[in-house]
Design a protein around this motif. Structure first.
Motif, PDB file in Angstrom:
ATOM      1  N   CYS A 280      34.678 -12.723   3.787  1.00  0.00           N
ATOM      2  CA  CYS A 280      34.789 -11.135   3.629  1.00  0.00           C
ATOM      3  C   CYS A 280      33.339 -10.586   3.746  1.00  0.00           C
ATOM      4  CB  CYS A 280      35.276 -10.881   2.193  1.00  0.00           C
ATOM      5  SG  CYS A 280      37.034 -11.533   1.909  1.00  0.00           S
ATOM      6  N   VAL A 281      32.433 -11.080   4.510  1.00  0.00           N
ATOM      7  CA  VAL A 281      31.143 -10.338   4.668  1.00  0.00           C
ATOM      8  C   VAL A 281      30.816 -10.522   6.125  1.00  0.00           C
ATOM      9  CG1 VAL A 281      30.050 -11.309   2.453  1.00  0.00           C
ATOM     10  CG2 VAL A 281      29.785 -13.013   4.409  1.00  0.00           C
ATOM     11  N   ASP A 282      29.763  -9.925   6.562  1.00  0.00           N
ATOM     12  CA  ASP A 282      29.321  -9.763   7.865  1.00  0.00           C
ATOM     13  C   ASP A 282      28.517 -10.725   8.483  1.00  0.00           C
ATOM     14  OD1 ASP A 282      30.018  -6.817   8.466  1.00  0.00           O
ATOM     15  OD2 ASP A 282      28.565  -6.559   6.597  1.00  0.00           O
ATOM     16  N   TYR A 283      27.688 -11.535   7.648  1.00  0.00           N
ATOM     17  CA  TYR A 283      26.795 -12.729   8.434  1.00  0.00           C
ATOM     18  C   TYR A 283      26.698 -13.831   7.273  1.00  0.00           C
ATOM     19  CZ  TYR A 283      25.438  -9.822  12.159  1.00  0.00           C
ATOM     20  OH  TYR A 283      25.516  -9.153  13.456  1.00  0.00           O
ATOM     21  N   MET A 284      26.629 -15.222   7.674  1.00  0.00           N
ATOM     22  CA  MET A 284      26.107 -16.174   6.838  1.00  0.00           C
ATOM     23  C   MET A 284      24.975 -16.872   7.272  1.00  0.00           C
ATOM     24  SD  MET A 284      28.948 -16.231   5.060  1.00  0.00           S
ATOM     25  CE  MET A 284      28.689 -17.761   4.054  1.00  0.00           C
ATOM     26  N   LEU A 285      23.949 -17.231   6.451  1.00  0.00           N
ATOM     27  CA  LEU A 285      22.647 -17.694   6.780  1.00  0.00           C
ATOM     28  C   LEU A 285      22.655 -19.231   6.405  1.00  0.00           C
ATOM     29  CD1 LEU A 285      20.363 -14.795   5.398  1.00  0.00           C
ATOM     30  CD2 LEU A 285      21.505 -15.111   7.533  1.00  0.00           C
ATOM     31  N   TYR A 286      22.165 -19.814   7.593  1.00  0.00           N
ATOM     32  CA  TYR A 286      22.165 -21.423   7.445  1.00  0.00           C
ATOM     33  C   TYR A 286      20.644 -21.804   7.495  1.00  0.00           C
ATOM     34  CZ  TYR A 286      27.356 -21.603   8.185  1.00  0.00           C
ATOM     35  OH  TYR A 286      28.616 -21.467   8.183  1.00  0.00           O
ATOM     36  N   LYS A 287      20.156 -22.761   6.816  1.00  0.00           N
ATOM     37  CA  LYS A 287      18.973 -23.245   6.984  1.00  0.00           C
ATOM     38  C   LYS A 287      18.554 -23.833   8.367  1.00  0.00           C
ATOM     39  CE  LYS A 287      16.634 -23.841   2.453  1.00  0.00           C
ATOM     40  NZ  LYS A 287      16.071 -24.800   1.538  1.00  0.00           N
ATOM     41  N   ARG A 288      19.683 -24.689   8.833  1.00  0.00           N
ATOM     42  CA  ARG A 288      19.473 -25.489  10.016  1.00  0.00           C
ATOM     43  C   ARG A 288      20.578 -25.270  10.886  1.00  0.00           C
ATOM     44  NH1 ARG A 288      18.172 -31.804   9.089  1.00  0.00           N
ATOM     45  NH2 ARG A 288      17.745 -31.444  11.427  1.00  0.00           N
ATOM     46  N   ASN A 336      32.109 -15.498  -2.983  1.00  0.00           N
ATOM     47  CA  ASN A 336      31.024 -16.134  -2.779  1.00  0.00           C
ATOM     48  C   ASN A 336      30.429 -17.148  -3.773  1.00  0.00           C
ATOM     49  OD1 ASN A 336      30.270 -15.345   0.682  1.00  0.00           O
ATOM     50  ND2 ASN A 336      31.042 -13.560  -0.718  1.00  0.00           N
ATOM     51  N   SER A 337      30.449 -16.742  -4.830  1.00  0.00           N
ATOM     52  CA  SER A 337      29.835 -17.562  -6.056  1.00  0.00           C
ATOM     53  C   SER A 337      30.623 -18.750  -6.262  1.00  0.00           C
ATOM     54  CB  SER A 337      29.919 -16.865  -7.324  1.00  0.00           C
ATOM     55  OG  SER A 337      28.999 -15.653  -7.311  1.00  0.00           O
ATOM     56  N   GLN A 338      32.339 -18.791  -5.850  1.00  0.00           N
ATOM     57  CA  GLN A 338      32.872 -19.968  -6.105  1.00  0.00           C
ATOM     58  C   GLN A 338      32.620 -20.826  -4.991  1.00  0.00           C
ATOM     59  OE1 GLN A 338      35.055 -20.533  -8.571  1.00  0.00           O
ATOM     60  NE2 GLN A 338      34.660 -18.791  -9.393  1.00  0.00           N
ATOM     61  N   VAL A 339      31.999 -20.506  -4.002  1.00  0.00           N
ATOM     62  CA  VAL A 339      31.580 -21.366  -2.882  1.00  0.00           C
ATOM     63  C   VAL A 339      30.143 -21.672  -2.614  1.00  0.00           C
ATOM     64  CG1 VAL A 339      33.628 -21.202  -1.389  1.00  0.00           C
ATOM     65  CG2 VAL A 339      31.712 -19.499  -1.130  1.00  0.00           C
ATOM     66  N   TYR A 340      29.421 -21.420  -3.750  1.00  0.00           N
ATOM     67  CA  TYR A 340      27.984 -21.609  -4.089  1.00  0.00           C
ATOM     68  C   TYR A 340      27.094 -20.701  -2.796  1.00  0.00           C
ATOM     69  CZ  TYR A 340      29.585 -25.492  -7.058  1.00  0.00           C
ATOM     70  OH  TYR A 340      30.118 -26.131  -8.127  1.00  0.00           O
ATOM     71  N   LYS A 341      27.480 -19.649  -2.702  1.00  0.00           N
ATOM     72  CA  LYS A 341      26.597 -18.824  -1.839  1.00  0.00           C
ATOM     73  C   LYS A 341      26.059 -17.694  -2.716  1.00  0.00           C
ATOM     74  CE  LYS A 341      29.564 -20.168   2.028  1.00  0.00           C
ATOM     75  NZ  LYS A 341      29.084 -21.491   2.044  1.00  0.00           N
ATOM     76  N   THR A 342      24.937 -17.125  -2.562  1.00  0.00           N
ATOM     77  CA  THR A 342      24.298 -15.933  -3.004  1.00  0.00           C
ATOM     78  C   THR A 342      24.564 -14.750  -1.861  1.00  0.00           C
ATOM     79  OG1 THR A 342      22.638 -17.432  -3.916  1.00  0.00           O
ATOM     80  CG2 THR A 342      22.147 -14.993  -3.692  1.00  0.00           C
TER      81      THR A 342
END
Length: 387
Positions: A280-288, A336-342
Motif C-alpha cells: 500500500c505504498v508507492d516505492y520500496m527501498l532495497y539495499k542491494r 509496514n511495521s508488521q513486516v519490519y519496514k520503516t
C-alpha cells in the motif's frame, strides 16, 4: 548508511541457501548505477538496450531477451509482464515440461513454500486431534483427566517439521526409449517482455545512457527531449489511443514528474527502488536488491503545492496531494511495521506557476525547481521498545 536497524530476520544458514546466495553474488555482482572514476569503462556501453513506448500501459517494453536480462541483473529494473518480478515465464514453462528443473524460479519457490506451509498446518492439526482423542479415551476408560499437550514430540513444530517424500509407484510396463521425452525438444516460444515504468526508463536513458526508446508507430528512435515530453503527455492524455490525439498542455504537477523526482532521488543515493503496491505504498527501498534481502523502507510520495491556489486550479488530481486522515496513516504504518519496514513520507514541493513558467517543462532542467523532504514515521511497539 542507514541509522535504522535492519529487519532482524535471520539469514540462511543451510548449505543450499548459502550456495544460492553465492550464485546471487556472482549473477548480480555489478548493479547499476556504477560508480567509477574518469574515464568511464567502455563496458558500460555494452548494456545499451532498445525499448518501445507503450502509451496505453504508460510503460516501455523491452522485447530482447538479452537486454531484459541485463537490465534486471544490473540493477533490478522493470518486471516481466508474465512474472512477479524477474522475467522467468520461459523458465517456468521449461520446468513444467521437465516436471521440475534444477533451479526453481521465484514464483515456483513461493508456490512450493505455500504448499509446504499448508501441509504443515494440516499435519499439526491432525496431531493435535490425535492427542485430544487419546486424552478422551483415557478419561472414558480410566477416569483420569489428561490435559492435551500442544507441543512435544508428537506435535510437529515449524522448526522440526519436514515434508514427507513423495512416493512414486513403479510403472506397470517398462519404459522404452521411444516412450521417453526427447531431449532435443524445442523450447517454447518466449512470449514475455520486460516492462519498465516511465521513471525507470527515463533514469536509464538520461542518467545512465544505456537505453534507447522507439516510437511505437514509426519505430524511429526518439530524442531525449521527445521522450521527456512524451512521458509527460502519457499522464495527460487518455490511455486509450484516439485519433486525432489532442496535444496536452504540460503541467507542473504532472504525476510523471513527481514520481520520477522521488525515483531519481533514491536511485542516486544507491538504493534499489521497486514498486510498493503490495504494501500500500508507492516505492520500496532495497539495499542491494530483492534477491538478497527484504526492503528496509517503504516510501509514500506526498506532493505539496508551493501555492495553494495551484492545487485548486489543477486538472491533474494528484494522489496524496490532499491531507490524509490519521486513520489512513496509522493503517499504512501498522502494515509496514508488521513486516519490519520503516515508513518514509517523501514530500515533493511543486513550484508555483506565478514563479515558474510552463515553458521550462520542455526540458529535464525543470527538475531544479522542485525540492524533496523526507519524514520518517515509526510505530511505537511496547514489546520491541521496552529496552
Amino acid at each position: 548508511m542507514s541509522l535504522i536497524k535492519p529487519s532482524g530476520r535471520k539469514g540462511p544458514v543451510s548449505g543450499k541457501a548459502a550456495g544460492r546466495r553465492n550464485d546471487n553474488n556472482r549473477i548480480y555482482g555489478c548493479p547499476l548505477p556504477l560508480i567509477f572514476w574518469y574515464p568511464p569503462p567502455s563496458r558500460v556501453r555494452t548494456l545499451l538496450g532498445l525499448g518501445v513506448l507503450d502509451e496505453a500501459t504508460r510503460s516501455v517494453w523491452v522485447a530482447s531477451k538479452n537486454d531484459s536480462t541485463l537490465l534486471w541483473r544490473r540493477g533490478f529494473f522493470g518486471k516481466g509482464d508474465l512474472s512477479r518480478s524477474e522475467p522467468s515465464w520461459l523458465a517456468r514453462q521449461i520446468n513444467s515440461r521437465r516436471a521440475g528443473g534444477n533451479r526453481l524460479t521465484s514464483e515456483e519457490m513461493t508456490a512450493k513454500r505455500r504448499a509446504e506451509r499448508k501441509q504443515f498446518k494440516i499435519d499439526r492439526a491432525r496431531a493435535i486431534a490425535a492427542v485430544a482423542a487419546e486424552a478422551e479415551a483415557v478419561f472414558e476408560s480410566e477416569g483420569r483427566v489428561v490435559v492435551p499437550a500442544l507441543s512435544g514430540p508428537a506435535i510437529p513444530s515449524a522448526a522440526t517439521w519436514k515434508p514427507a517424500p513423495v512416493a512414486t509407484e513403479p510403472p506397470d510396463t517398462p519404459v522404452t526409449p521411444q516412450d521417453e521425452a526427447p531431449e532435443d525438444e524445442e523450447p517454447p516460444e518466449d512470449l514475455e517482455h520486460l516492462q519498465l515504468t516511465l521513471p525507470e526508463a527515463f533514469f536509464l536513458l538520461w542518467n545512465l545512457d544505456c537505453l534507447t526508446v522507439a516510437d511505437p508507430h514509426t519505430n524511429d528512435l526518439l530524442s531525449i527531449q521527445q521522450i521527456w515530453i512524451a512521458f509527460q503527455a502519457a499522464y495527460l492524455t487518455p490511455p486509450i489511443p484516439v485519433s486525432p490525439k489532442p496535444t496536452p498542455v504540460l503541467q507542473l504537477d504532472n504525476p510523471f514528474l513527481i514520481n520520477y523526482i522521488v525515483y531519481h532521488h533514491y536511485r542516486s543515493l544507491g538504493w534499489v527502488v521497486r514498486g510498493g503496491v503490495k504494501f500500500c505504498v508507492d516505492y520500496m527501498l532495497y539495499k542491494r536488491g530483492p534477491v538478497f534481502n527484504h526492503a528496509e523502507f517503504s516510501v509514500v510520495v506526498c506532493p505539496v503545492y508551493e501555492d495553494p491556489a495551484d492545487q485548486e486550479a489543477s486538472v491533474v488530481g494528484l494522489h496524496n496531494a490532499a491531507p490524509f486522515p490519521w486513520s489512513w496513516l496509522s493503517t499504512i504504518n501498522r502494515v509496514n511495521s508488521q513486516v519490519y519496514k520503516t515508513l518514509i513520507l517523501t514530500y515533493v514541493t511543486i513550484p508555483a506557476r506565478s514563479r515558474v513558467s510552463l515553458d521550462v517543462l520542455n526540458s529535464p532542467a525543470c527538475l531544479q525547481h522542485y525540492s524533496v523532504r523526507e519524514v520518517t514515521v515509526r510505530r511505537f511497539i511496547p514489546a520491541r521498545m521496552r529496552d
